[in-house]
Motif scaffolding. Structure first.
Motif, PDB file in Angstrom:
ATOM      1  N   THR A 351       4.258 -14.462 -27.702  1.00  0.00           N
ATOM      2  CA  THR A 351       3.572 -15.397 -27.428  1.00  0.00           C
ATOM      3  C   THR A 351       2.992 -15.677 -28.665  1.00  0.00           C
ATOM      4  O   THR A 351       1.700 -14.176 -28.358  1.00  0.00           O
ATOM      5  N   ASP A 352       1.936 -16.711 -28.424  1.00  0.00           N
ATOM      6  CA  ASP A 352       1.259 -17.444 -28.793  1.00  0.00           C
ATOM      7  C   ASP A 352      -0.508 -17.047 -28.263  1.00  0.00           C
ATOM      8  O   ASP A 352      -0.597 -18.304 -27.437  1.00  0.00           O
ATOM      9  N   ILE A 353      -0.969 -16.362 -28.131  1.00  0.00           N
ATOM     10  CA  ILE A 353      -1.474 -16.168 -27.729  1.00  0.00           C
ATOM     11  C   ILE A 353      -3.223 -16.985 -27.383  1.00  0.00           C
ATOM     12  O   ILE A 353      -3.839 -17.021 -26.690  1.00  0.00           O
ATOM     13  N   ASN A 354      -3.166 -17.552 -28.492  1.00  0.00           N
ATOM     14  CA  ASN A 354      -4.052 -18.634 -28.809  1.00  0.00           C
ATOM     15  C   ASN A 354      -4.363 -20.110 -27.894  1.00  0.00           C
ATOM     16  O   ASN A 354      -5.746 -20.870 -27.401  1.00  0.00           O
ATOM     17  N   VAL A 356      -3.074 -19.454 -24.712  1.00  0.00           N
ATOM     18  CA  VAL A 356      -2.872 -19.152 -23.170  1.00  0.00           C
ATOM     19  C   VAL A 356      -4.270 -20.216 -22.275  1.00  0.00           C
ATOM     20  O   VAL A 356      -4.123 -20.490 -21.549  1.00  0.00           O
ATOM     21  N   PRO A 357      -5.673 -19.527 -22.877  1.00  0.00           N
ATOM     22  CA  PRO A 357      -6.829 -19.589 -22.470  1.00  0.00           C
ATOM     23  C   PRO A 357      -7.023 -21.551 -22.099  1.00  0.00           C
ATOM     24  O   PRO A 357      -6.894 -22.019 -20.971  1.00  0.00           O
ATOM     25  N   ASP A 358      -6.221 -22.108 -22.565  1.00  0.00           N
ATOM     26  CA  ASP A 358      -6.591 -23.712 -22.383  1.00  0.00           C
ATOM     27  C   ASP A 358      -5.328 -24.125 -21.439  1.00  0.00           C
ATOM     28  O   ASP A 358      -5.865 -24.562 -20.991  1.00  0.00           O
ATOM     29  N   ILE A 359      -4.140 -23.473 -21.495  1.00  0.00           N
ATOM     30  CA  ILE A 359      -3.126 -23.901 -20.423  1.00  0.00           C
ATOM     31  C   ILE A 359      -4.023 -23.085 -19.244  1.00  0.00           C
ATOM     32  O   ILE A 359      -3.312 -24.039 -18.306  1.00  0.00           O
ATOM     33  N   CYS A 379     -10.128 -18.635 -18.518  1.00  0.00           N
ATOM     34  CA  CYS A 379      -9.508 -17.846 -18.534  1.00  0.00           C
ATOM     35  C   CYS A 379     -10.109 -16.844 -20.682  1.00  0.00           C
ATOM     36  O   CYS A 379     -10.501 -16.827 -21.624  1.00  0.00           O
ATOM     37  N   GLU A 380      -9.842 -15.447 -20.037  1.00  0.00           N
ATOM     38  CA  GLU A 380     -10.340 -14.314 -20.987  1.00  0.00           C
ATOM     39  C   GLU A 380      -9.168 -13.049 -20.943  1.00  0.00           C
ATOM     40  O   GLU A 380      -8.271 -12.699 -20.395  1.00  0.00           O
ATOM     41  N   ILE A 424       6.087 -19.656 -21.914  1.00  0.00           N
ATOM     42  CA  ILE A 424       5.737 -18.471 -22.170  1.00  0.00           C
ATOM     43  C   ILE A 424       6.037 -16.939 -21.064  1.00  0.00           C
ATOM     44  O   ILE A 424       5.765 -17.720 -20.120  1.00  0.00           O
ATOM     45  N   GLU A 425       6.410 -16.621 -21.244  1.00  0.00           N
ATOM     46  CA  GLU A 425       7.071 -15.476 -20.869  1.00  0.00           C
ATOM     47  C   GLU A 425       6.010 -14.573 -20.305  1.00  0.00           C
ATOM     48  O   GLU A 425       4.650 -13.652 -20.667  1.00  0.00           O
ATOM     49  N   ILE A 426       5.951 -13.814 -18.452  1.00  0.00           N
ATOM     50  CA  ILE A 426       5.160 -13.284 -18.618  1.00  0.00           C
ATOM     51  C   ILE A 426       6.499 -12.282 -18.223  1.00  0.00           C
ATOM     52  O   ILE A 426       7.609 -11.086 -17.874  1.00  0.00           O
ATOM     53  N   PRO A 427       5.895 -10.784 -18.938  1.00  0.00           N
ATOM     54  CA  PRO A 427       7.160  -9.339 -19.533  1.00  0.00           C
ATOM     55  C   PRO A 427       6.784  -9.052 -17.892  1.00  0.00           C
ATOM     56  O   PRO A 427       6.079  -8.887 -17.173  1.00  0.00           O
TER      57      PRO A 427
END
Length: 442
Positions: A351-354, A356-359, A379-380, A424-427
C-alpha cells in the motif's frame, strides 16, 4: 352467681370475676330508666351523625378532592385530607354522643351506658382507619395487632387495668429493670419512630435528588447526613420514651469503642472513607470508574460501607470505600464528557501508506458520534509489523466506550469499508519457511 373453687387457676378465677361483673352491669342497665334514656341518646346521636355525614361529606369530597391531572404540594395535601373522610361518621357519632353524655349526666347523674357507646364509636373509627385508610403494610399490621386490641380493651373498660398490670410486672437485665409496659411502649414507639425515620429519609432523598444545581457528591453527602440525623434523633427519642437514662449507655459506648479498635477496624475505615469520598467528590453515584484490579462500571449506589458498581453486562460489584482512597482509581466521568479512544488496524506492505491517513480520517469524521472538538480524527503510523504496516486512528466522543456505547467497533467498520472502497488490502499473517538441505523424496 359463679361458684369459685380453690382448685381453679388464678387466671380462670379472674376471668369469671370479670364475667360476673359484666352480667351484673348488664342487668342494671336493662332495668334502669336512666340506662334506657342513654340508649335512646346513643341511637339519636348515631342517626344524626349518619344524616350529617350523608349530606355534607360528599360535598366536602367534591370541594377538597383535586383534579386528576393536578400536581404539587397542595394537591398532595388535599389528597391526604380526602383519605380521612371515611372517619367522618364514627367521629361525628363520638362527638354527638359526648354532648349527649353531658346532658344525661346532668339529668340522671350517671352516664355509664352512653360512655360505653362513645367508646364503641371510637372503636369503629379505629377499625375504619386500619381497614380503609392505612395503606402502608407495616402500619396496617401494627394497627391490626396493636391498635385494634387496645381499642377493644378500651371499649370494654379493661384498658386501664391491663396497663396497671403490665406496669406492675417488671423484668430485669443485670442491674437495669424494666416494667413490661415500658417494653411494650418502647416496642410500639420504636416501630413507629423507625418507620417514620425510613419514610422521612425517603422523602428527604427524593427532595435532594431533585436539586440538580447541587453536585452529585454534595447531594449524596446531604442524603447521608439527613439519614444519620433522622435515625439518631429517633434513637434518642426512643430512649427517652422508654425512660432509659442515656448515662447508662456509657459502658455500652465504651465497649463499642473497644470493638471498633480491635474487631471493627475495616468497617470504621470504610465508613470514614465513604465520608471522605462524599466530601471530596472524587467518585459519586453516576460516575464510570475503573479500579486498579481492572473492574470497571458505573457507581449506582454508595452506602456507609461500600460502593456498588454496575458493569455493562448488568453485574453488580461491591467495592469497599477504602479501595477508592488507598488504590488507584480511574474516574472517566469526573474529567469531562469528551473522551478519546483509538482503533488500531494494519495495511499491506504493497500500500501507498501516504494515502492512508487522509482516507481514514475522512471516513471516521463522517460518523455522527465522532467530535470535531477538542480534536478531530487523527490517523497515525504506529510501526512496521510482521505482516503489515500498523496504524491507529484516534477519535473523540461524548461518553464512555463501554458495553452500552460501542464506539470502537463502529469506527473499525468505517475503517474496513474505507480501505476496501479504495482498494487497500488489510493483510493476514504471513510466514516465510526456509528449508535447508534437500527435500525428502517419496
Amino acid at each position: 352467681m359463679f361458684e369459685f373453687s380453690n382448685d381453679m387457676p388464678p387466671f380462670v378465677q379472674t376471668v369469671l370475676g370479670y364475667a360476673e361483673q359484666g352480667i351484673e352491669l348488664a342487668k342494671s342497665w336493662l332495668l334502669s330508666p336512666a340506662a334506657w334514656s342513654q340508649f335512646a341518646v346513643l341511637i339519636v346521636a348515631y342517626l344524626a351523625a349518619r344524616f350529617i355525614a350523608r349530606r355534607f361529606v360528599p360535598r366536602i369530597d367534591t370541594i377538597v378532592r383535586p383534579a386528576k391531572d393536578a400536581e404539587g404540594m397542595i394537591t398532595e395535601a388535599r389528597l391526604f385530607i380526602v383519605q380521612f373522610l371515611p372517619l367522618a361518621l364514627p367521629l361525628l357519632a363520638y362527638v354527638l354522643t359526648g354532648i349527649g353524655e353531658e346532658i344525661t349526666r346532668s339529668i340522671f347523674g350517671s352516664g355509664a351506658v352512653i360512655a360505653f357507646g362513645k367508646r364503641v364509636f371510637l372503636l369503629l373509627a379505629a377499625r375504619a382507619l386500619v381497614k380503609d385508610i392505612i395503606k402502608d403494610p407495616f402500619l396496617k399490621l401494627l394497627g391490626r395487632y396493636v391498635l385494634m386490641p387496645a381499642m377493644v380493651l378500651y371499649a370494654l373498660g379493661l384498658l386501664d387495668p391491663a396497663i396497671a398490670k403490665l406496669t406492675a410486672t417488671e423484668v430485669g437485665i443485670g442491674n437495669i429493670r424494666f416494667s413490661v409496659m415500658s417494653l411494650v411502649r418502647g416496642a410500639i414507639a420504636g416501630a413507629l419512630l423507625f418507620w417514620f425515620g425510613r419514610w422521612s429519609t425517603g422523602q428527604s432523598r427524593s427532595y435532594l435528588a431533585r436539586q440538580e444545581e447541587l453536585r452529585p457528591a454534595t447531594r449524596e453527602l446531604a442524603m447521608k447526613t439527613a439519614e444519620l440525623f433522622i435515625f439518631g434523633a429517633a434513637f434518642l427519642l426512643l430512649m427517652n420514651i422508654m425512660g432509659i437514662n442515656l448515662s447508662t449507655l456509657a459502658v455500652l459506648g465504651g465497649a463499642i469503642g473497644v470493638g471498633i479498635g480491635f474487631g471493627l477496624q475495616q468497617i470504621a475505615s470504610n465508613f470514614i472513607s465513604g465520608i471522605i469520598l462524599l466530601l471530596e467528590g472524587q467518585a459519586t453515584v453516576g460516575d464510570y470508574v475503573e479500579l486498579d484490579g481492572g473492574e470497571a462500571g458505573t457507581i449506582v449506589k454508595m452506602t456507609a460501607r461500600a460502593a456498588i458498581l454496575e458493569t455493562w453486562d448488568g453485574k453488580w460489584i461491591v467495592v469497599p470505600n477504602e479501595h477508592f482512597i488507598t488504590t488507584r482509581v480511574i474516574n472517566y466521568s469526573d474529567s469531562g464528557a469528551a473522551k478519546r479512544y483509538e482503533a488500531p488496524f494494519s495495511v499491506s506492505y504493497d500500500t501507498d501508506i501516504n494515502r492512508v491517513p487522509d482516507i481514514i480520517e475522512a471516513a471516521v469524521a463522517k460518523l455522527d458520534f465522532v467530535l470535531a472538538e477538542p480534536d478531530g480524527p487523527d490517523c497515525e503510523l504506529r510501526g512496521f509489523g510482521d505482516s503489515g504496516v500498523d496504524f491507529a486512528v484516534e477519535f473523540w466522543v461524548n461518553g464512555i466506550d463501554d458495553g452500552r456505547n460501542k464506539f470502537t467497533p463502529q469506527v473499525l467498520f468505517a475503517v474496513w469499508n474505507a480501505l476496501r472502497d479504495n482498494g487497500i488490502e488489510i493483510p493476514y499473517p504471513h510466514r516465510v519457511v526456509e528449508i535447508k538441505g534437500t527435500l525428502p523424496t517419496s
